[in-house]
Write a protein that holds these residues in place. Structure first.
Motif, PDB file in Angstrom:
ATOM      1  N   LYS A  16      20.619  48.675  43.794  1.00 28.76           N
ATOM      2  CA  LYS A  16      20.787  48.680  45.257  1.00 28.76           C
ATOM      3  C   LYS A  16      20.585  50.077  45.840  1.00 28.76           C
ATOM      4  O   LYS A  16      19.974  50.236  46.894  1.00 28.76           O
ATOM      5  N   VAL A  17      21.094  51.091  45.160  1.00 27.90           N
ATOM      6  CA  VAL A  17      20.908  52.476  45.631  1.00 27.90           C
ATOM      7  C   VAL A  17      19.423  52.832  45.567  1.00 27.90           C
ATOM      8  O   VAL A  17      18.859  53.377  46.523  1.00 27.90           O
ATOM      9  N   TRP A  18      18.793  52.521  44.455  1.00 28.98           N
ATOM     10  CA  TRP A  18      17.360  52.789  44.294  1.00 28.98           C
ATOM     11  C   TRP A  18      16.556  52.117  45.404  1.00 28.98           C
ATOM     12  O   TRP A  18      15.707  52.742  46.037  1.00 28.98           O
ATOM     13  N   GLU A  19      16.807  50.832  45.635  1.00 33.11           N
ATOM     14  CA  GLU A  19      16.056  50.084  46.653  1.00 33.11           C
ATOM     15  C   GLU A  19      16.258  50.690  48.043  1.00 33.11           C
ATOM     16  O   GLU A  19      15.304  50.770  48.819  1.00 33.11           O
ATOM     17  N   LEU A  20      17.455  51.109  48.361  1.00 32.02           N
ATOM     18  CA  LEU A  20      17.712  51.727  49.662  1.00 32.02           C
ATOM     19  C   LEU A  20      16.911  53.015  49.814  1.00 32.02           C
ATOM     20  O   LEU A  20      16.198  53.213  50.798  1.00 32.02           O
ATOM     21  N   VAL A  21      17.017  53.900  48.840  1.00 35.83           N
ATOM     22  CA  VAL A  21      16.382  55.219  48.935  1.00 35.83           C
ATOM     23  C   VAL A  21      14.855  55.101  48.971  1.00 35.83           C
ATOM     24  O   VAL A  21      14.201  55.868  49.683  1.00 35.83           O
ATOM     25  N   LEU A  22      14.292  54.144  48.275  1.00 36.04           N
ATOM     26  CA  LEU A  22      12.827  54.009  48.247  1.00 36.04           C
ATOM     27  C   LEU A  22      12.269  53.066  49.313  1.00 36.04           C
ATOM     28  O   LEU A  22      11.069  52.891  49.406  1.00 36.04           O
ATOM     29  N   ASP A  23      13.131  52.507  50.153  1.00 33.49           N
ATOM     30  CA  ASP A  23      12.679  51.618  51.228  1.00 33.49           C
ATOM     31  C   ASP A  23      12.314  52.441  52.460  1.00 33.49           C
ATOM     32  O   ASP A  23      13.006  52.428  53.479  1.00 33.49           O
ATOM     33  N   ILE A  24      11.229  53.165  52.344  1.00 34.76           N
ATOM     34  CA  ILE A  24      10.792  54.121  53.367  1.00 34.76           C
ATOM     35  C   ILE A  24      10.615  53.457  54.728  1.00 34.76           C
ATOM     36  O   ILE A  24      10.990  54.020  55.757  1.00 34.76           O
ATOM     37  N   GLU A  25      10.071  52.257  54.749  1.00 31.42           N
ATOM     38  CA  GLU A  25       9.804  51.578  56.011  1.00 31.42           C
ATOM     39  C   GLU A  25      11.063  51.324  56.835  1.00 31.42           C
ATOM     40  O   GLU A  25      10.982  51.136  58.042  1.00 31.42           O
ATOM     41  N   ASN A  26      12.227  51.318  56.206  1.00 31.50           N
ATOM     42  CA  ASN A  26      13.478  51.074  56.922  1.00 31.50           C
ATOM     43  C   ASN A  26      14.351  52.318  57.068  1.00 31.50           C
ATOM     44  O   ASN A  26      15.536  52.210  57.392  1.00 31.50           O
TER      45      ASN A  26
END
Length: 131
Positions: A16-26
């Motif tokens: 979840k942390v990884w997905e947040l940090v790499l979700d540049i579009e958001n």
């Protein structure tokens, strides 16, 4: 070249942390320092400060759920960023290191303190998503 490092334990699962940090579009939804982020390609993106000042990023390495690296540049600096993500049970340890070289000699005395401020703000923004 100024180098700044920050380490923190985020109360969220690694994926979840990884997905947040790499979700540049958001980024604009949770990053307090940005007005928007624009994905150019799978290797390039641009972040815009609240004042509209752009910084250009080129992703140099993605090791899923472990390491993310990129080069960055704007009219004031050039540098490199490394993020390391480590599972610690149901929490995630993050370690972010920035190496930045000021392009203008007037800015050199302020680069390290600016990096530290930016890193603290980024980590605080990540933390808010998991509290």
């Amino acid at each position: 070249m100024a180098v700044s490092n920050i380490k923190a334990l985020i109360p969220g699962e690694l994926h979840k942390v990884w997905e947040l940090v790499l979700d540049i579009e958001n980024y604009e939804a949770w990053r307090s320092d940005l007005s928007k982020a624009e994905v150019i390609s799978d290797k390039k993106f641009i972040e815009y400060t609240k004042e509209g000042y752009p910084t250009y990023f080129t992703i140099t390495l993605v090791e899923p759920y472990k390491r993310w690296k990129f080069d960055m540049e704007n009219s004031n600096m050039t540098g490199h960023w490394t993020g390391i993500f480590t599972a610690k049970g149901d929490k995630t340890e993050i370690e972010f290191t920035e190496q930045v070289k000021a392009k203008k000699w007037l800015l050199k005395p302020f680069v390290k303190s600016y990096l530290r401020k930016q890193q603290r703000e980024f980590v605080a923004d990540i933390m808010k998503n998991f509290l």
